[in-house]
Design a protein around this motif. Sequence first.
Motif, short mmCIF file in Angstrom:
data_model
loop_
_atom_site.label_atom_id
_atom_site.label_comp_id
_atom_site.label_asym_id
_atom_site.label_seq_id
_atom_site.Cartn_x
_atom_site.Cartn_y
_atom_site.Cartn_z
N LYS A 163 3.23 -9.68 -9.39
CA LYS A 163 2.85 -10.77 -10.41
C LYS A 163 1.31 -10.92 -10.64
N VAL A 164 0.67 -11.00 -9.29
CA VAL A 164 -0.78 -11.26 -9.32
C VAL A 164 -1.51 -10.11 -9.85
N LEU A 165 -1.06 -8.72 -9.47
CA LEU A 165 -1.54 -7.79 -10.15
C LEU A 165 -1.47 -7.56 -11.59
N SER A 166 -0.27 -8.16 -12.19
CA SER A 166 -0.21 -7.95 -13.56
C SER A 166 -1.11 -9.06 -14.48
N LEU A 167 -1.38 -10.02 -13.55
CA LEU A 167 -2.40 -11.24 -14.18
C LEU A 167 -3.84 -10.59 -13.91
N LYS A 168 -4.10 -10.20 -12.81
CA LYS A 168 -5.56 -9.82 -12.24
C LYS A 168 -5.35 -8.41 -11.44
N PRO A 169 -5.50 -7.30 -12.37
CA PRO A 169 -5.41 -6.04 -11.64
C PRO A 169 -6.30 -5.61 -10.75
N ALA A 170 -7.62 -6.36 -10.80
CA ALA A 170 -8.69 -6.22 -9.91
C ALA A 170 -8.53 -7.12 -8.41
N ASN A 171 -7.50 -7.57 -8.33
CA ASN A 171 -7.36 -8.41 -7.03
C ASN A 171 -6.96 -7.43 -6.05
N ALA A 172 -7.95 -6.88 -5.27
CA ALA A 172 -7.59 -5.96 -4.01
C ALA A 172 -6.90 -6.62 -2.80
N ASP A 173 -7.04 -7.80 -2.64
CA ASP A 173 -5.91 -8.24 -1.62
C ASP A 173 -4.77 -8.23 -2.11
N ALA A 174 -4.26 -8.63 -3.29
CA ALA A 174 -2.85 -8.43 -3.57
C ALA A 174 -2.38 -7.10 -3.43
N ALA A 175 -3.21 -6.08 -3.86
CA ALA A 175 -3.05 -4.57 -3.76
C ALA A 175 -2.49 -4.16 -2.46
N LEU A 176 -3.41 -4.67 -1.59
CA LEU A 176 -3.34 -4.42 0.06
C LEU A 176 -2.05 -5.05 0.41
N ASN A 177 -1.83 -6.29 0.20
CA ASN A 177 -0.75 -7.01 0.58
C ASN A 177 0.53 -6.30 0.00
N LEU A 178 0.61 -5.98 -1.05
CA LEU A 178 1.80 -5.13 -1.78
C LEU A 178 2.01 -3.74 -1.00
N SER A 179 0.88 -3.14 -0.91
CA SER A 179 1.17 -1.82 0.02
C SER A 179 1.52 -2.24 1.42
N THR A 180 1.12 -3.23 2.02
CA THR A 180 1.24 -3.32 3.38
C THR A 180 2.69 -3.99 3.68
N SER A 181 3.52 -4.43 2.59
CA SER A 181 4.88 -4.82 2.56
C SER A 181 5.83 -3.61 2.82
N TYR A 182 5.45 -2.51 2.25
CA TYR A 182 6.03 -1.40 2.18
C TYR A 182 5.92 -0.68 3.47
N LEU A 183 4.52 -0.81 3.98
CA LEU A 183 4.47 -0.38 5.57
C LEU A 183 5.31 -0.81 6.32
N GLU A 184 5.25 -2.18 6.42
CA GLU A 184 5.76 -3.12 7.38
C GLU A 184 7.48 -2.73 7.40
N GLU A 185 8.09 -2.66 6.09
CA GLU A 185 9.37 -2.14 6.26
C GLU A 185 9.54 -0.92 6.72
N GLY A 186 8.71 0.00 6.29
CA GLY A 186 8.74 1.42 7.03
C GLY A 186 8.80 1.38 8.45
N ASN A 187 7.90 0.58 9.13
CA ASN A 187 7.51 0.81 10.52
C ASN A 187 8.85 -0.06 11.14
N ALA A 188 9.64 -1.02 10.45
CA ALA A 188 10.63 -1.62 11.02
C ALA A 188 11.89 -0.62 11.23
N LEU A 189 11.78 0.59 10.41
CA LEU A 189 12.53 1.52 10.48
C LEU A 189 12.26 2.40 11.71
N VAL A 190 11.15 2.61 12.07
CA VAL A 190 10.78 3.42 13.12
C VAL A 190 11.54 2.79 14.38
#
Length: 410
Positions: free
Chosen positions: A308-335
């Motif tokens: 939602k943040v990125l849809s409102l503010k596409p330049a919000n790098a922190d939101a992009a990093l956190n969104l990316s990290t959410s996938y990484l954390e879920e993937g690392n849990a599978l490891v």
Amino acid sequence: MKKQVIIALALVVSVFTFAQKKEVKALEKAVKKDNFAEAKTIATQLDSQVSAMDDNLKEDYYLAAAKAYYANGTSTNADTNKAIENILKVGAEGAEFKRIIENDLLTKANNFYSSKKFNKAAETFNMMYQVNPEAQDYLYYTAVSYIGAQNFDKALESYLELDKLGYTGEKTMFVATNKETGQVDSFNSKSERDIYVKSGTHTDPETQNTESRASEITKNIALIYINKGEKDKALAAIEKAKQANPDDVNLLINEANIYFEMGDEKKFQSILQEAIQKEPNNADLHYNVGVIYMNNKEIEKARQSFEKVLSLKPANADAALNLSTSYLEEGNALVEQMNSLGNSRADDLKYEELKKKKSSLFDQAAQTLVDFKNNNTSVPTSVLQQLKNIYNALGEVEKAKAINAEIEGK
């Protein structure tokens, strides 16, 4: 015999009063000649004798002493305060000199504020308020100046006094547009403005009401209490501010932050959700809620917030990093699950299934950052660094090298 004593006493009093009058005249003469050092000396000497003066002589003394201590505006703050102390004891005869002090201090205060000498500005505005307590705007500017000086204790004193007085700062302004300059001019009264309009120099007369400063004052009281670590007082101030201005989302955010500092994340989150209902397109609110969801391991809800943040503010790098990290954390849990498996055929099949799912999550983590790159001309190094690390984890060496070249080229 008694009559002789009374007559003698009367003579002493008469001589004493004559001496006082003579000294007051000397004080007035020194002031008139701008000999303020001598005038201050005389004023100091007479100070202990004021109670014995008659009312008329007292008035003369206080006015002359005020002028002596003020020294045509060249006095120190301490002497200026003495001047104010004296002039406030003078009746109608002191009105003109009060105006002189007030106008002089106003010029000084504005100059101090403009040059960012906020502490001096605050002290000067406060002296103006002492001269003219009915002008409560001066106390407001005292508080604002102390905020600029980061002197929060002094600012709090002023804000609390304004709150106690019920100050709002609301005013009715009579304005009209100057034909020659095109500027909107303000007038002291409706009748004054109407004269200019009738004369043809101004057009478009309007009556405007300024906004109340009451909610700003209570909000700043709360913020200062937050700064001082006095959370209970801060919450009480915010509650009062909310009653005055229920639609102020910033008050909710400040309230939420207090609960966050107190470790009450549930209250923090619920207040932010309330704020989001009031301002559904406030990207900062969605971001803060997303961070809480991430901390609570509520990954899907966190993703929705960051998306939602990125849809409102596409330049919000922190939101992009956190969104990316959410996938990484879920993937690392599978490891962790993969490493706990045995060597059976079923375990091998499960391992491959989890590995494929992990790679898919890492791909999504990378794609989030790629999309951010494509949507923004300015990309922080932190985004590129995380993207490079993901490519390395996926074994996509060439892509990792390409991103590294971008980093080095910055």
